[in-house]
Design a protein around this motif. Sequence first.
Motif, PDB file in Angstrom:
ATOM      1  N   THR A  71      83.107  68.765  56.610  1.00 47.49           N
ATOM      2  CA  THR A  71      83.600  67.889  55.551  1.00 47.49           C
ATOM      3  C   THR A  71      85.067  67.581  55.774  1.00 47.49           C
ATOM      4  N   GLU A  72      85.461  66.419  55.272  1.00 50.67           N
ATOM      5  CA  GLU A  72      86.870  66.033  55.281  1.00 50.67           C
ATOM      6  C   GLU A  72      87.134  65.173  54.058  1.00 50.67           C
ATOM      7  N   VAL A  73      88.145  65.553  53.276  1.00 54.93           N
ATOM      8  CA  VAL A  73      88.526  64.791  52.095  1.00 54.93           C
ATOM      9  C   VAL A  73      89.687  63.876  52.473  1.00 54.93           C
ATOM     10  N   ILE A  74      89.491  62.572  52.238  1.00 62.06           N
ATOM     11  CA  ILE A  74      90.524  61.577  52.517  1.00 62.06           C
ATOM     12  C   ILE A  74      90.682  60.708  51.278  1.00 62.06           C
ATOM     13  N   ASN A  75      91.878  60.664  50.737  1.00 60.57           N
ATOM     14  CA  ASN A  75      92.179  59.861  49.548  1.00 60.57           C
ATOM     15  C   ASN A  75      91.151  60.083  48.443  1.00 60.57           C
ATOM     16  N   GLY A  76      90.755  61.332  48.239  1.00 59.51           N
ATOM     17  CA  GLY A  76      89.831  61.686  47.175  1.00 59.51           C
ATOM     18  C   GLY A  76      88.364  61.504  47.500  1.00 59.51           C
ATOM     19  N   VAL A  77      88.030  61.037  48.699  1.00 61.86           N
ATOM     20  CA  VAL A  77      86.636  60.846  49.105  1.00 61.86           C
ATOM     21  C   VAL A  77      86.248  61.994  50.034  1.00 61.86           C
ATOM     22  N   ASN A  78      85.148  62.690  49.691  1.00 63.17           N
ATOM     23  CA  ASN A  78      84.651  63.786  50.519  1.00 63.17           C
ATOM     24  C   ASN A  78      83.602  63.250  51.491  1.00 63.17           C
ATOM     25  N   PHE A  79      84.003  63.099  52.762  1.00 57.08           N
ATOM     26  CA  PHE A  79      83.089  62.661  53.807  1.00 57.08           C
ATOM     27  C   PHE A  79      82.361  63.879  54.360  1.00 57.08           C
ATOM     28  N   VAL A  80      81.069  63.726  54.623  1.00 63.63           N
ATOM     29  CA  VAL A  80      80.217  64.813  55.096  1.00 63.63           C
ATOM     30  C   VAL A  80      79.508  64.341  56.361  1.00 63.63           C
ATOM     31  N   LEU A  81      79.465  65.204  57.366  1.00 61.74           N
ATOM     32  CA  LEU A  81      78.823  64.872  58.629  1.00 61.74           C
ATOM     33  C   LEU A  81      78.181  66.135  59.172  1.00 61.74           C
ATOM     34  N   GLU A  82      76.927  66.046  59.566  1.00 62.95           N
ATOM     35  CA  GLU A  82      76.261  67.193  60.160  1.00 62.95           C
ATOM     36  C   GLU A  82      76.984  67.571  61.453  1.00 62.95           C
ATOM     37  N   LYS A  83      77.233  68.857  61.652  1.00 64.46           N
ATOM     38  CA  LYS A  83      77.987  69.325  62.808  1.00 64.46           C
ATOM     39  C   LYS A  83      77.373  68.839  64.120  1.00 64.46           C
ATOM     40  N   SER A  84      76.060  68.826  64.221  1.00 65.47           N
ATOM     41  CA  SER A  84      75.422  68.395  65.471  1.00 65.47           C
ATOM     42  C   SER A  84      75.692  66.919  65.759  1.00 65.47           C
ATOM     43  N   VAL A  85      75.816  66.098  64.722  1.00 63.73           N
ATOM     44  CA  VAL A  85      76.154  64.684  64.921  1.00 63.73           C
ATOM     45  C   VAL A  85      77.590  64.574  65.429  1.00 63.73           C
ATOM     46  N   TYR A  86      78.500  65.322  64.812  1.00 65.56           N
ATOM     47  CA  TYR A  86      79.892  65.308  65.261  1.00 65.56           C
ATOM     48  C   TYR A  86      80.000  65.790  66.704  1.00 65.56           C
ATOM     49  N   ASP A  87      79.249  66.829  67.053  1.00 68.09           N
ATOM     50  CA  ASP A  87      79.279  67.344  68.418  1.00 68.09           C
ATOM     51  C   ASP A  87      78.784  66.297  69.416  1.00 68.09           C
ATOM     52  N   THR A  88      77.889  65.419  68.981  1.00 63.65           N
ATOM     53  CA  THR A  88      77.313  64.390  69.852  1.00 63.65           C
ATOM     54  C   THR A  88      78.219  63.172  69.981  1.00 63.65           C
ATOM     55  N   VAL A  89      78.770  62.679  68.856  1.00 61.19           N
ATOM     56  CA  VAL A  89      79.500  61.404  68.889  1.00 61.19           C
ATOM     57  C   VAL A  89      81.002  61.536  68.704  1.00 61.19           C
ATOM     58  N   GLY A  90      81.479  62.668  68.219  1.00 60.19           N
ATOM     59  CA  GLY A  90      82.912  62.854  68.033  1.00 60.19           C
ATOM     60  C   GLY A  90      83.442  62.197  66.772  1.00 60.19           C
ATOM     61  N   GLU A  91      84.679  61.768  66.849  1.00 57.18           N
ATOM     62  CA  GLU A  91      85.372  61.212  65.691  1.00 57.18           C
ATOM     63  C   GLU A  91      84.730  59.892  65.264  1.00 57.18           C
TER      64      GLU A  91
END
Length: 103
Positions: free
Chosen positions: A54-74
């Motif tokens: 998870t990452e909170v930016i300007n009050g918005v909590n973005f959620v990304l499955e770790k395996s997706v992040y590991d595959t595609v990155g930022e």
Amino acid sequence: MYIATNQETCDKIGEVLASQADKPQNIRIFIAGMGCSGPSFGLGLDNVNDEDLTEVINGVNFVLEKSVYDTVGEIKVEWVGNGYSVQPVTPAPSACGSCTSCG
């Protein structure tokens, strides 16, 4: 995890969250399909799971499955006037030519 976005995008997402107060208040980034040019992404309201980043930016909590992040990155999330553009910060190399639908 790193999500590239801007204030306008967060404001637009905040409007959606405000109108959906009875739903989860997290914005999940997910792979919606795969094509010759790589994955296409979607956004949705969802709960946070144990395997999520998870990452909170300007009050918005973005959620990304770790395996997706590991595959595609930022990921970059941007309001484009009539919807959202969601794509990797570093685009995946084209797989064009490896399937029959390109040509």
